[in-house]
Write a protein that holds these residues in place. Structure first.
Motif, PDB file in Angstrom:
ATOM      1  N   PHE A  64       8.896  10.441  -1.383  1.00 47.98           N
ATOM      2  CA  PHE A  64       8.566   9.245  -2.162  1.00 47.98           C
ATOM      3  C   PHE A  64       9.349   8.053  -1.636  1.00 47.98           C
ATOM      4  O   PHE A  64       8.777   6.982  -1.383  1.00 47.98           O
ATOM      5  CB  PHE A  64       8.890   9.504  -3.633  1.00 47.98           C
ATOM      6  CG  PHE A  64       8.642   8.340  -4.534  1.00 47.98           C
ATOM      7  CD1 PHE A  64       7.375   8.084  -5.018  1.00 47.98           C
ATOM      8  CD2 PHE A  64       9.678   7.507  -4.913  1.00 47.98           C
ATOM      9  CE1 PHE A  64       7.141   7.011  -5.854  1.00 47.98           C
ATOM     10  CE2 PHE A  64       9.450   6.432  -5.749  1.00 47.98           C
ATOM     11  CZ  PHE A  64       8.186   6.181  -6.215  1.00 47.98           C
ATOM     12  N   GLN A  66       5.692   1.777   3.171  1.00 48.16           N
ATOM     13  CA  GLN A  66       4.521   1.059   2.673  1.00 48.16           C
ATOM     14  C   GLN A  66       4.896  -0.333   2.181  1.00 48.16           C
ATOM     15  O   GLN A  66       4.140  -1.291   2.374  1.00 48.16           O
ATOM     16  CB  GLN A  66       3.865   1.822   1.521  1.00 48.16           C
ATOM     17  CG  GLN A  66       3.528   3.230   1.885  1.00 48.16           C
ATOM     18  CD  GLN A  66       2.044   3.505   1.835  1.00 48.16           C
ATOM     19  OE1 GLN A  66       1.247   2.629   1.567  1.00 48.16           O
ATOM     20  NE2 GLN A  66       1.689   4.742   2.083  1.00 48.16           N
ATOM     21  N   GLY A  67       6.065  -0.431   1.537  1.00 52.82           N
ATOM     22  CA  GLY A  67       6.506  -1.730   1.053  1.00 52.82           C
ATOM     23  C   GLY A  67       6.644  -2.722   2.202  1.00 52.82           C
ATOM     24  O   GLY A  67       6.155  -3.849   2.144  1.00 52.82           O
ATOM     25  N   PRO A 115       2.439   9.307  -2.135  1.00 54.79           N
ATOM     26  CA  PRO A 115       1.697  10.487  -1.677  1.00 54.79           C
ATOM     27  C   PRO A 115       1.192  11.309  -2.866  1.00 54.79           C
ATOM     28  O   PRO A 115       1.900  11.464  -3.860  1.00 54.79           O
ATOM     29  CB  PRO A 115       2.754  11.278  -0.899  1.00 54.79           C
ATOM     30  CG  PRO A 115       3.765  10.281  -0.483  1.00 54.79           C
ATOM     31  CD  PRO A 115       3.785   9.249  -1.561  1.00 54.79           C
ATOM     32  N   SER A 173       8.135   6.964   1.977  1.00 58.49           N
ATOM     33  CA  SER A 173       6.835   6.282   2.026  1.00 58.49           C
ATOM     34  C   SER A 173       6.887   4.980   1.232  1.00 58.49           C
ATOM     35  O   SER A 173       6.193   4.020   1.557  1.00 58.49           O
ATOM     36  CB  SER A 173       5.704   7.192   1.537  1.00 58.49           C
ATOM     37  OG  SER A 173       5.957   7.632   0.254  1.00 58.49           O
ATOM     38  N   PHE A 174       7.746   4.927   0.200  1.00 58.75           N
ATOM     39  CA  PHE A 174       7.948   3.704  -0.562  1.00 58.75           C
ATOM     40  C   PHE A 174       8.445   2.584   0.348  1.00 58.75           C
ATOM     41  O   PHE A 174       7.910   1.472   0.369  1.00 58.75           O
ATOM     42  CB  PHE A 174       8.991   3.994  -1.651  1.00 58.75           C
ATOM     43  CG  PHE A 174       9.038   2.976  -2.746  1.00 58.75           C
ATOM     44  CD1 PHE A 174       8.195   3.081  -3.827  1.00 58.75           C
ATOM     45  CD2 PHE A 174       9.946   1.930  -2.692  1.00 58.75           C
ATOM     46  CE1 PHE A 174       8.251   2.148  -4.848  1.00 58.75           C
ATOM     47  CE2 PHE A 174       9.997   0.995  -3.710  1.00 58.75           C
ATOM     48  CZ  PHE A 174       9.152   1.114  -4.788  1.00 58.75           C
ATOM     49  N   GLY A 191       0.302   3.799  -2.785  1.00 59.28           N
ATOM     50  CA  GLY A 191       0.849   4.392  -1.576  1.00 59.28           C
ATOM     51  C   GLY A 191       1.663   5.651  -1.833  1.00 59.28           C
ATOM     52  O   GLY A 191       2.110   6.296  -0.900  1.00 59.28           O
ATOM     53  N   VAL A 201       3.258  14.041  -4.340  1.00 57.37           N
ATOM     54  CA  VAL A 201       4.372  13.604  -5.189  1.00 57.37           C
ATOM     55  C   VAL A 201       3.880  13.375  -6.619  1.00 57.37           C
ATOM     56  O   VAL A 201       4.549  13.716  -7.592  1.00 57.37           O
ATOM     57  CB  VAL A 201       5.017  12.329  -4.611  1.00 57.37           C
ATOM     58  CG1 VAL A 201       6.025  11.745  -5.567  1.00 57.37           C
ATOM     59  CG2 VAL A 201       5.675  12.632  -3.275  1.00 57.37           C
ATOM     60  N   LEU A 233       2.286  -0.387  -4.407  1.00 58.17           N
ATOM     61  CA  LEU A 233       3.198   0.715  -4.112  1.00 58.17           C
ATOM     62  C   LEU A 233       2.698   2.010  -4.741  1.00 58.17           C
ATOM     63  O   LEU A 233       2.796   3.085  -4.149  1.00 58.17           O
ATOM     64  CB  LEU A 233       4.603   0.381  -4.615  1.00 58.17           C
ATOM     65  CG  LEU A 233       5.297  -0.715  -3.819  1.00 58.17           C
ATOM     66  CD1 LEU A 233       6.597  -1.126  -4.479  1.00 58.17           C
ATOM     67  CD2 LEU A 233       5.558  -0.241  -2.397  1.00 58.17           C
TER      68      LEU A 233
END
Lengths: 317, 285
Positions: A292, A299-300, B120, A295-296, B118, B123, B115
């Motif tokens: 998390f 992507q941010g 996954p 990818s946070f 995005g 998760v 966000l």
């Protein structure tokens, strides 16, 4: 005069619902915003046993043995990064090329059809790609591709190893297929944001079509293209099903492009349904939290870049 | 000056030709997997399409025949419940983002929606497990639907916002000038004017969510039976594809391919219909 005040009073009586409406919308919006915090909170709650047990060092330990309750996330972070980056290397030239074809070469009608077909790539469910990869791709990699590559490229480290078919290589190919529509569509938006005058200027000073594409489209779009690529990376990091079915599920650091490995997402998909020990569940949730977090951030970052380039007025991409 | 000076040298011309052909070739490369996957899925799946697939339960190992009726029904209800929760909330957030976009809150909400989309999906599966499976004490369809709703929400919100922004502001102003309160203008005029666009977005989002597997693995889990209650585990098409693909029984592999072709048809048909329905808007994106 009397009629007028009546109208006004009717109006204000009706309007009195407006603030309630707005407040209601705000309430829902804040609720949705807090979902992100809730996700972190609930993941943390599950992960707490593992976090207290291992701390930050969890990310750098490479032993994973649920039977002995020894957990370390390094092989999976490594597996995730390797497959995602290799997928990017495969997908980026194709995606950028396709985006340039759609904006600079194809006629409107052709672009509409091809663009739609590329979008369809994103509509096919991940599990279907996994099924396809398992029956079509993996056997071919085992019988044809890998022997050829190891024969001709064995001087490059990473191209050796037993031919299993499933492994980093096969998983990366399917990942590359799956992120191609993401990168293509964002890159397309970026190229489309380039003003037409710039193209005409290049042509007017005698540039050929390809020189025009390079000078006035590609060279001014680096940051937007970079954003598109990072967004594709973000997609690749969290992709689960196709990778789970193709990566070979071995809880070790991959030492070759062809060896079976495990990503963070595939590990969770594999072990979570059967995990019973709180520490095991905790370790898996901890990995979910790391995934998390990664990818946070990715992507941010990508959103910031893309929004600035493709949509300078602000707002979403 | 001699006009010959303006001629493009052969080298530049060849390079130009080469680059253009290369870009065309790359676009073709991007489409090869699509064609191959679609062709292969239908070649493998279509022969096993029959009524039994939709009406029967999977047969035990060794027996021939059987279907995935429970997974079809399970998927339907999983997506339906997710839609009942996710779609209205998503539309409301979209309305907020479009119609009240000047407030500082809107910027924050927009960022968190991006966000959220995005995160996954696996998760979100853990999230649903922690938020619903743990308190209830067992796997359930409800938990699966909850995870799907969280996936659905940002997609619906985003499309709603985009579609509403395309409605010209003079339509809003005309409504307000007639003395109609703002909430009524928003719900009865703007939203109605945008309904085809929103419907398209919602349909595409639902088709996508129907193929989601990862968040269902440990929320709705799977089941051998017909789904009966929201609080019980339920079979779904994507999860069945996953487990039957890896099963060493030919009969189950056939069911997996049939299920894959059903799912692909669902997304294909939805995409085609929606493309056709919105074709007049042309190349706005």
């Amino acid at each position: 005069m009397k009629a007028m005040t009546e109208v006004n009073s009717v109006g204000s009586a009706r309007k009195s619902f407006d603030p309630i409406f707005e407040r209601g919308l705000k309430f829902v919006a804040i609720l949705v915003m807090s979902l992100l915090i809730l996700i972190i909170f609930f993941l943390y709650q599950l992960a707490a046993p593992a976090i207290h047990e291992y701390g930050w060092g969890f990310m750098f330990k490479s032993d994973w043995n649920p039977a002995k309750l020894i957990f370390g996330a390094y092989p999976f972070i490594h597996g995730t990064l390797i497959t995602s980056l290799f997928a990017l290397a495969l997908s980026v030239p194709v995606s950028i090329g396709t985006a340039l074809f759609l904006t600079e070469i194809a006629s409107r009608q052709v672009a509409a059809v091809i663009g739609f077909l590329v979008e369809l790539l994103a509509a096919i469910p991940s599990v279907v790609y996994g099924l396809w990869g398992l029956t079509v791709l993996a056997p071919r990699v085992r019988v044809t591709v890998q022997p050829w590559l190891s024969e001709h490229l064995s001087f490059i480290p990473g191209f050796s190893g037993m031919p299993y078919g499933v492994g980093v290589f096969s998983a990366s190919i399917v990942l590359a297929i799956m992120i191609t529509p993401t990168i293509t569509s964002i890159a397309r938006e970026v190229f489309r944001a380039v003003p037409h005058a710039q193209r005409e200027a290049a042509l007017a000073i005698g540039a050929t079509h390809s020189e025009m594409i390079w000078l006035s489209v590609v060279r001014v779009s680096w940051s937007g293209v970079f954003g598109a690529v990072v967004l594709g990376l973000g997609r690749a990091l969290g992709e689960t099903m196709a990778v789970t079915m193709l990566i070979g599920n071995r809880n070790e650091v991959a030492n070759s492009l062809f060896s079976p490995a495990q990503t963070m997402a595939s590990l969770i998909a594999n072990e979570y349904p059967e995990a019973t020990n709180p520490l095991h569940i905790g370790a898996l949730a901890y990995i979910g939290l790391i995934l998390f977090g990664i990818s946070f951030i990715v992507q941010g970052l990508a959103r910031r870049i893309v929004n600035r380039v493709a949509n300078p007025s602000g707002g979403g991409a | 000056m001699n006009p010959a000076d303006f001629q493009i040298s052969i080298a530049r011309r060849l390079k130009n030709r080469f680059v253009i052909l290369l870009l065309i070739a790359l676009a073709c490369v991007a489409l090869i997997p699509l064609i191959h996957v679609l062709h292969y899925v239908y070649a493998q799946g279509l022969p096993h399409w029959n009524l039994n697939f939709f009406t029967e339960l999977p047969k035990p190992v060794g027996e021939s025949g059987g279907g995935l009726g429970n997974a079809v029904v399970g998927s339907f209800f999983l997506v339906l419940v997710a839609a009942i929760v996710g779609v209205p909330v998503g539309i409301l957030v979209g309305i907020f983002l479009s119609e009240y976009s000047r407030s500082a809150l809107a910027g924050w909400v927009r960022t968190s929606i991006e966000l959220l989309s995005g995160v996954p999906s696996i998760v979100l599966g853990i999230f649903a497990y922690s938020a619903i499976v743990v308190p209830i004490g067992h796997f359930s369809m409800l938990a699966g639907s909850f995870a799907l709703a969280v996936i659905l929400l940002p997609v619906v919100a985003k499309t709603t916002e985009e579609v509403l922004k395309l409605i010209p502001s003079h339509i809003r102003e005309a409504g307000l000038a007639l003395g109609i309160p703002r909430w009524k203008v928003t719900l009865r005029i703007v939203l109605i004017a945008a309904r085809s666009g929103i419907t398209t977005g919602v349909a595409l989002a639902l088709a996508r969510v129907a193929g989601e597997t990862a968040p269902l693995l440990f929320t709705a889990l799977s089941s051998q039976h017909w789904p009966r209650s929201l609080l019980e585990p339920a079979a779904s098409l994507p999860v069945q594809i996953y487990s039957f693909a890896l099963a060493p029984f030919e009969e189950w592999n056939h069911l997996a391919w049939a299920a894959a072709s059903v799912l692909v048809s669902l997304t294909l048909v939805t995409n085609l219909i929606m493309k056709w329905a919105t074709r007049s808007r042309g190349e706005s994106r």
